[in-house]
Design a protein around this motif. Structure first.
Motif, PDB file in Angstrom:
ATOM      1  N   CYS A  30       0.836  -1.198   0.000  1.00 30.54           N
ATOM      2  CA  CYS A  30       0.000   0.000   0.000  1.00 30.54           C
ATOM      3  C   CYS A  30       0.876   1.255   0.000  1.00 30.54           C
ATOM      4  CB  CYS A  30      -0.935  -0.022   1.208  1.00 30.54           C
ATOM      5  SG  CYS A  30      -2.062   1.383   1.317  1.00 30.54           S
ATOM      6  N   TYR A  34       1.179   4.122  -3.096  1.00 29.72           N
ATOM      7  CA  TYR A  34       0.588   5.435  -2.846  1.00 29.72           C
ATOM      8  C   TYR A  34       1.237   6.518  -3.696  1.00 29.72           C
ATOM      9  CZ  TYR A  34      -1.312   9.480  -0.483  1.00 29.72           C
ATOM     10  OH  TYR A  34      -1.970  10.661  -0.221  1.00 29.72           O
ATOM     11  N   PHE A  95      -9.556   2.475   3.526  1.00 30.29           N
ATOM     12  CA  PHE A  95      -8.834   1.978   2.354  1.00 30.29           C
ATOM     13  C   PHE A  95      -9.788   1.592   1.232  1.00 30.29           C
ATOM     14  CE2 PHE A  95      -6.307   1.005   6.064  1.00 30.29           C
ATOM     15  CZ  PHE A  95      -5.025   1.348   5.684  1.00 30.29           C
ATOM     16  N   TYR A  96      -9.311   1.715  -0.002  1.00 32.06           N
ATOM     17  CA  TYR A  96      -9.975   1.081  -1.133  1.00 32.06           C
ATOM     18  C   TYR A  96      -9.535  -0.378  -1.110  1.00 32.06           C
ATOM     19  CZ  TYR A  96     -10.892   5.713  -3.122  1.00 32.06           C
ATOM     20  OH  TYR A  96     -11.316   6.998  -3.332  1.00 32.06           O
ATOM     21  N   ASN A 103     -10.587   1.908  -6.807  1.00 29.13           N
ATOM     22  CA  ASN A 103      -9.194   1.870  -6.381  1.00 29.13           C
ATOM     23  C   ASN A 103      -8.288   2.356  -7.517  1.00 29.13           C
ATOM     24  OD1 ASN A 103      -6.552   1.161  -5.638  1.00 29.13           O
ATOM     25  ND2 ASN A 103      -7.214  -0.689  -4.600  1.00 29.13           N
ATOM     26  N   TYR A 109      -4.329  -2.777  -1.349  1.00 25.71           N
ATOM     27  CA  TYR A 109      -5.097  -1.788  -0.598  1.00 25.71           C
ATOM     28  C   TYR A 109      -4.508  -0.417  -0.889  1.00 25.71           C
ATOM     29  CZ  TYR A 109      -7.378  -5.450   2.076  1.00 25.71           C
ATOM     30  OH  TYR A 109      -8.142  -6.522   2.444  1.00 25.71           O
ATOM     31  N   TYR A 110      -5.386   0.588  -0.996  1.00 24.49           N
ATOM     32  CA  TYR A 110      -4.935   1.954  -1.280  1.00 24.49           C
ATOM     33  C   TYR A 110      -5.611   2.889  -0.282  1.00 24.49           C
ATOM     34  CZ  TYR A 110      -3.239   5.916  -3.965  1.00 24.49           C
ATOM     35  OH  TYR A 110      -2.567   7.049  -4.343  1.00 24.49           O
ATOM     36  N   LEU A 111      -4.847   3.771   0.334  1.00 26.62           N
ATOM     37  CA  LEU A 111      -5.385   4.675   1.348  1.00 26.62           C
ATOM     38  C   LEU A 111      -6.411   5.629   0.742  1.00 26.62           C
ATOM     39  CD1 LEU A 111      -5.249   5.576   4.325  1.00 26.62           C
ATOM     40  CD2 LEU A 111      -3.531   7.264   3.587  1.00 26.62           C
ATOM     41  N   ARG A 112      -7.612   5.605   1.295  1.00 26.56           N
ATOM     42  CA  ARG A 112      -8.701   6.470   0.829  1.00 26.56           C
ATOM     43  C   ARG A 112      -8.702   7.798   1.585  1.00 26.56           C
ATOM     44  NH1 ARG A 112     -14.703   4.310  -0.305  1.00 26.56           N
ATOM     45  NH2 ARG A 112     -15.549   6.259  -1.073  1.00 26.56           N
TER      46      ARG A 112
END
Length: 132
Positions: A30, A34, A95-96, A103, A109-112
């Motif tokens: 992640c 980013y 997170f997405y 996403n 996982y990607y920080l929303r």
């Protein structure tokens, strides 16, 4: 500005009741994925629905000993004072999911966003105190 511990590796239950496991490898992936040019995660109050204001932005992410750290930038000075006064003592990261159509980097996982919490306790317990 100091890094903020926003999440930890481990088994967690989301606010919606979904059980999820986040390994340190998930967090490293992640952090590596980013990119503010793809999606710059806002620093917000709570978990916003649509058009709530951002009180800062996440510049970059790091992982240290299973802790997920966000490096903030452009933090609103009045918001920082509210945090220092103890109005928002806890943090909750959103997170997405890796397979989410929204996403920006599929497969990880990607920080929303990073939500600062007042009276509502975070799902992930035992994180470092918030210090802006």
């Amino acid at each position: 500005m100091k890094s903020l511990e926003i999440f930890k590796a481990g088994n967690h239950v989301s606010a919606s009741g979904q059980a999820l496991e986040f390994t340190e490898s998930d967090l490293v992936a992640c952090a590596a994925a980013y990119s503010p040019s793809l999606h710059e995660a806002p620093i917000v109050v709570g978990h916003p629905k649509h058009d709530d204001p951002a009180y800062g932005w996440v510049e970059s992410l790091d992982v240290q000993n299973g802790s997920f750290l966000a490096n903030p930038k452009q933090v609103d000075p009045e918001f920082a004072e509210a945090v220092k006064a103890g109005k928002f003592k806890k943090i909750s990261a959103s997170f997405y999911a890796p397979d989410s159509p929204s996403n920006p980097v599929k497969g990880v996982y990607y920080l929303r966003h990073v939500g600062f919490l007042g009276a509502m306790p975070p799902s992930v317990k035992g994180m470092a105190p918030v210090n802006l």
